[in-house]
Enzyme design. Structure first.
Site, PDB file in Angstrom:
ATOM      1  N   TYR A 219       0.795  -1.268  -0.162  1.00 43.85           N
ATOM      2  CA  TYR A 219       0.002  -0.083  -0.041  1.00 43.85           C
ATOM      3  C   TYR A 219       0.750   1.148   0.069  1.00 43.85           C
ATOM      4  O   TYR A 219       0.221   2.206  -0.033  1.00 43.85           O
ATOM      5  CB  TYR A 219      -0.947   0.164   1.168  1.00 43.85           C
ATOM      6  CG  TYR A 219      -0.335  -0.197   2.631  1.00 43.85           C
ATOM      7  CD1 TYR A 219       0.198   0.877   3.300  1.00 43.85           C
ATOM      8  CD2 TYR A 219      -0.578  -1.448   3.142  1.00 43.85           C
ATOM      9  CE1 TYR A 219       0.827   0.634   4.481  1.00 43.85           C
ATOM     10  CE2 TYR A 219       0.139  -1.676   4.423  1.00 43.85           C
ATOM     11  CZ  TYR A 219       0.756  -0.920   5.352  1.00 43.85           C
ATOM     12  OH  TYR A 219       1.375  -0.932   6.283  1.00 43.85           O
ATOM     13  N   ARG A 367       8.103  13.958   7.540  1.00 42.46           N
ATOM     14  CA  ARG A 367       8.630  13.156   6.675  1.00 42.46           C
ATOM     15  C   ARG A 367       7.887  13.565   5.337  1.00 42.46           C
ATOM     16  O   ARG A 367       6.655  13.878   5.269  1.00 42.46           O
ATOM     17  CB  ARG A 367       8.142  11.731   6.804  1.00 42.46           C
ATOM     18  CG  ARG A 367       8.951  11.111   8.048  1.00 42.46           C
ATOM     19  CD  ARG A 367       8.883   9.708   7.868  1.00 42.46           C
ATOM     20  NE  ARG A 367       7.415   8.916   7.647  1.00 42.46           N
ATOM     21  CZ  ARG A 367       7.118   7.913   7.266  1.00 42.46           C
ATOM     22  NH1 ARG A 367       8.189   6.839   7.532  1.00 42.46           N
ATOM     23  NH2 ARG A 367       5.647   7.316   7.139  1.00 42.46           N
TER      24      ARG A 367
END
Length: 408
Positions: A219, A367
């Site tokens: 995913y 991130r």
């Protein structure tokens, strides 16, 4: 670099046409493909076909008529070129953690005189949890964690398997897969790699680098959708040596014989356990199709180009207000870049509201993941501009941005 320079790079990008293979929401710059990949444009129609026709009309006949039974191996064939493996070395099945458990158990059983699972301090917690659980499952086994720079030197005649994540989930640091495999093999140990943060973004060569075992999720960069089935890899030379510690009827040599005694089938199929998730595998197959015609060298080259541009533009705009928490050398990191800020959570929340979607990891890490198939240099340039604006203006320091959500 100017915005016009970014447009020029995109005009010369050999992967630019792949962006059309995805449904990207307008007004958003999506830099979180390292957590959940964007949805392939083909998914809604393909899922509707499987639900309405294959499940709805053909019902149980679809196990034969539409080869639902062969889906785990068939879809693995699409994955094989992306990870440098042969199709018969891969299987689409279960979740990453379950596959890790299977392969750790198999590795320990294959090295009965050895007891140590060697990993690094700070490895992805879920992987460490599975290894800790293995200590109670296999009597005498134990997890040993060491600093990253001590891994090779810590492999001993007690090491059964070296379990590492190819790309560090926080800072994006990259292991030298080939060198660690060689060190493990010299000591008689096996290696087990988690490719969740690298498959679909980097050039991986499992066979060429001498890997024994691997797992990964479907995913993230593979764009298979939330909770997509994972995959496992067993090198061909180990196929007859390893057994599945979670045997189930789908891994039986003759599942519909309903034999009370388990007899594993030949090859990678023995690592099946229960019934495959057909809807999940269908979406993952569409995700893997987005890589059709893509060369791994081009994929990794674009990943580096995007991340280098992002680092340069973000540092130029933010100066000393952020700290690069990823390796600066391109060859030493994966396809996500991490910047630290004392109030990184609030900054990320402000960025998401402004349409730049990344994520946050404790204690202060922002991130940003770069998916080479659908992210552009223009995306990256605009994202860096937004970061600079939000930090300089103090826009992030509003009460709503400090409120913690369940997931970010």
């Amino acid at each position: 670099m100017t915005f016009e320079d970014a447009k020029t790079r995109d005009a010369a990008d050999s992967l630019a046409h792949c962006r059309e293979r995805f449904r990207l929401p307008p007004g958003k710059i999506y830099l979180d493909g390292n957590s959940l990949g964007a949805m392939p444009a083909s998914v809604p129609d393909r899922m509707a076909e499987v639900i309405d026709c294959e499940w709805g009309d053909d019902l149980i006949e679809s196990w034969n008529k539409h080869d639902w039974m062969g889906a785990p191996e068939r879809v693995a064939g699409r994955l094989a070129p992306l990870v440098g493996a042969e199709p018969d070395e891969l299987l689409i099945t279960d979740s990453t953690s379950i596959n890790l458990f299977k392969l750790l158990g198999a590795a320990l059983a294959a090295r009965p005189k050895r007891s140590v699972i060697l990993s690094e301090e700070g490895n992805f917690p879920s992987d460490l949890y599975v290894a800790q659980g293995m200590e109670s499952f296999v009597r005498g086994s134990r997890l040993q964690t060491v600093p990253t720079d001590a891994i090779a030197a810590s492999i001993s005649d007690e090491t059964a398997v070296v379990m590492l994540t190819h790309i560090d989930y926080r800072g994006g640091g990259r292991h030298d897969m080939k060198a660690i495999n060689a060190a493990a093999h010299r000591a008689g140990a096996l290696t087990l790699w988690d490719l969740s943060h690298s498959a679909g973004a980097l050039a991986i060569d499992l066979d060429g680098d001498g890997c024994d075992l691997a797992v990964g999720c479907g995913y993230k960069y593979l764009n298979g959708g939330p909770g997509a089935p994972a995959f496992l890899f067993v090198a061909r030379h180990l196929g007859g040596e390893l057994s599945n510690p979670l045997p189930g009827w789908m891994g039986h040599a003759a599942p519909f014989a309903f034999d009370p005694e388990y007899r594993p089938c030949e090859g990678i199929g023995r690592f099946r356990t229960g019934t495959p998730s057909i809807l999940g595998i269908t979406a993952l197959e569409a995700g893997l199709a987005t890589f059709d015609g893509v060369f791994l060298t081009c994929l990794e080259a674009k990943s580096r180009s995007l991340s280098e541009l992002f680092i340069g533009e973000t540092e130029r705009r933010c100066g000393g207000q952020v700290r690069l928490a990823s390796p600066r050398e391109p060859e030493a990191r994966g396809s996500h870049v991490v910047f630290a800020h004392p109030h990184g959570y609030a900054v990320m929340r402000a960025l998401i509201e402004a349409g730049v979607v990344g994520d946050f990891r404790e204690p202060d890490l922002m991130r940003f993941g770069f998916a080479p198939l659908y992210n552009s240099h223009q995306d990256v340039w605009r994202a860096a501009e937004a970061i600079g604006r939000i930090i300089a203006s103090g826009e992030w320091d509003q009460p709503r941005f400090h409120e913690r959500r369940r997931v970010i």
